[in-house]
Scaffold this active site. Sequence first.
Site, PDB file in Angstrom:
ATOM      1  N   TYR A  85       8.964 -11.674  -2.334  1.00  0.00           N
ATOM      2  CA  TYR A  85       7.598 -12.753  -2.550  1.00  0.00           C
ATOM      3  C   TYR A  85       6.850 -11.920  -3.660  1.00  0.00           C
ATOM      4  O   TYR A  85       6.531 -10.869  -3.711  1.00  0.00           O
ATOM      5  CB  TYR A  85       6.744 -12.459  -1.407  1.00  0.00           C
ATOM      6  N   THR A 119       1.827 -10.321  -6.927  1.00  0.00           N
ATOM      7  CA  THR A 119       0.914  -9.070  -7.625  1.00  0.00           C
ATOM      8  C   THR A 119       1.695  -8.613  -8.967  1.00  0.00           C
ATOM      9  O   THR A 119       2.719  -8.695  -9.117  1.00  0.00           O
ATOM     10  CB  THR A 119       1.221  -7.865  -6.752  1.00  0.00           C
ATOM     11  N   GLY A 140       1.463 -14.099   6.481  1.00  0.00           N
ATOM     12  CA  GLY A 140       1.671 -12.785   6.272  1.00  0.00           C
ATOM     13  C   GLY A 140       0.963 -11.868   6.726  1.00  0.00           C
ATOM     14  O   GLY A 140       1.468 -10.677   7.259  1.00  0.00           O
ATOM     15  N   GLY A 155       1.659  20.885  15.652  1.00  0.00           N
ATOM     16  CA  GLY A 155       2.332  21.122  14.617  1.00  0.00           C
ATOM     17  C   GLY A 155       3.564  20.196  14.540  1.00  0.00           C
ATOM     18  O   GLY A 155       4.015  19.835  13.422  1.00  0.00           O
ATOM     19  N   GLU A 178      -0.473  -7.438   1.115  1.00  0.00           N
ATOM     20  CA  GLU A 178      -0.908  -8.734   1.792  1.00  0.00           C
ATOM     21  C   GLU A 178      -2.544  -8.988   1.570  1.00  0.00           C
ATOM     22  O   GLU A 178      -2.893  -9.701   2.634  1.00  0.00           O
ATOM     23  CB  GLU A 178      -0.365  -8.767   3.101  1.00  0.00           C
TER      24      GLU A 178
END
Lengths: 422, 254
Positions: free
Chosen positions: A164, A167, A282, A381, A404
């Site tokens: 997809y 961006t 999404g 730890g 998203e």
Amino acid sequence: MAAAGAASLSRISRLFSSFSCRKQRINVKIIPQRRGISSCIDPAHGLTDEQKEFQKVAFDFAAKEMAPHMAEWDHKEIFPVETMRRAAQLGFGGIYVQPDVGGSGLSRLDTSVIFEALSTGCVSTTAYISIHNMCAWVIDTFGNAEQRERFCPDLCSMEKFASYCLTEPGSGSDAASLLTSAHRSGDHYVLNGSKAFISGGGDTDVYVVMCRTGGKGAKGISCVVVERGTAGLSFGKKERKVGWNSQPTRAVIFEDCVVPVNNRLGEEGQGFSIAMKGLNGGRINIASCSLGAAHACVQLARDHMMVRKQFGETLSKNQFLQFKLAEMASQLVASRLMVREAARALQENRSDAVSLCSMAKLFATDQCFNVCNEALQMHGGYGYLKDYAVQQFVRDIRVHQILEGTNEVMRMIISRDLLTDL
Amino acid sequence: MSGRVLVGVKRVIDYAVKIRVKPDNSGVVTDGVKHSMNPFCEIAVEEAVKLKEKKLIKEVVAVSCGPQQAQETIRTALAMGADRGIHVEVSGKDYETLGPLHVSKILAALAKKEEAQLVILGKQAIDDDCNQTGQMTAALLDWPQGTFASEVSLEGDKIKVVREIDGGLETIKINTPAVLTADLRLNTPRYATLPNIMKAKKKKIANVKPADLGVELTSRLEVLRVDEPPQRLAGIKVETVGDLVSKLKETGKI
């Protein structure tokens, strides 16, 4: 009845875990997932019998096919193509895509339940599967008959993989300001520009690309499908990430990339709306992945508390930790309820669906990250060692608060809804 | 030959669950505990479905004896590829005392009623580990049995079964109709696919009572007490063989 049974039970569970681990030797503590006494965090509560069946398959698949490998996939940055194809054979390649093109035709809620369960096996791989599903749905919903036939069956079977592409280096949250241009020339578009942070980029076959065919702003954006191998399509270097390492992330670069007009989904100028509609689902999917991680981490924390001793007793006797566990469980269940309600709202096309999806994504990704982070803390730890799965869940879901639509953008969507004068 | 296979499936506590004994030592805690299909029953269903896919048999019928929840187990079998189900209703006190002999009588009656060519069961259930139902069913029907099967092949009207026995592998050839019980290595059960789960909703599950089959459920066994296995105690190290022998004599082991 129990005495003989208990011995054979542990024998069987050891047999089963050796069945799935025998292929690789990895130095990771694989404790067979304790699906213990039905408790307040059981994700099966409130589901129909059929949804419980879907969930069971997804949990079984996650436990046997994904969990034993999640550490190796992360460490070696392996894109588990074969495992994902096996998932697709079960119907996970196009869960909410219509059956006439190979999808499973299930609801958004069914989908959320499935991704939540799969995430307990590997968040990163499940998140990629959800992105793949989103692309398949976009083509299924906005493509014409010819495009649906051409692309969807292969995507549903995962013969081909999808990415997809929205961006860009210069436009993340401000998605509508994207610059990748698509100049019309006869029966082709010529694409120029680049996309950033594309999940699967370089290893996938079908790219759903939002590009500018018109003027500025959202109205000038169209959605075009670009196939791997197209001249002018190239990829950047594989990014080195904190998590989501079982999926490659690369820039996708278009240099005079020629794409037939036949590959455009919907009308010119419809692209941004298509992108946003895809993202509503999404966001539920990504939030569902966070739910799965948080569920796994609460169980890991609980199991650790039952065995780790300090100050002469197990951690489970420590009231602060008991209360912390209770808070984590409450955050998990609250998140799950929001996500499932958002899924229902989207399925029914309710007027509050978009805002609810944004709220659910915002709330669940934030809360679940806290849950996983606290679970890591409770391991002391050991939580910081890669031998223990909890750190991978933390690293993998950290990015869910960013992609998203960042959680800040979610706030924009919600506040806009609240402050609109009706 | 009818080409019909009866597969028995039992709903048991999920193999991954940590078992707890009830405080009154009368049994194990089952309320609210996750249950699923007995793993060996899954293998039995898988084998039956495989035979159907190879077109060696025509119909797979999944049978379960128990309360309402047994239908979930039948649905799982349907989602794996069984064609229809039979739910033999047994609940309450009857269910608590239900044992292999009762189930065998029920399965024998159903096998006759359905004119089954084959009855395939798991070799044992992981809750009671009885390993009796298959054998008893064969005896009641006076049919041959191929138990602990790790390989099954249909050859005309006979079946070749490779059995896992203490000494290794034993291959036998038996006539049909027959009873088979599945061992671990017979196959790897498939996952139900999403489309099959949805198709399973439309498949029929018939309801039957044991009385309808002429089976009465009074138990001749009484469970007196259930305890956890004793905690494993730490051992001790000894220096020489002589020490070992004297320690063993001391603790009465030899």
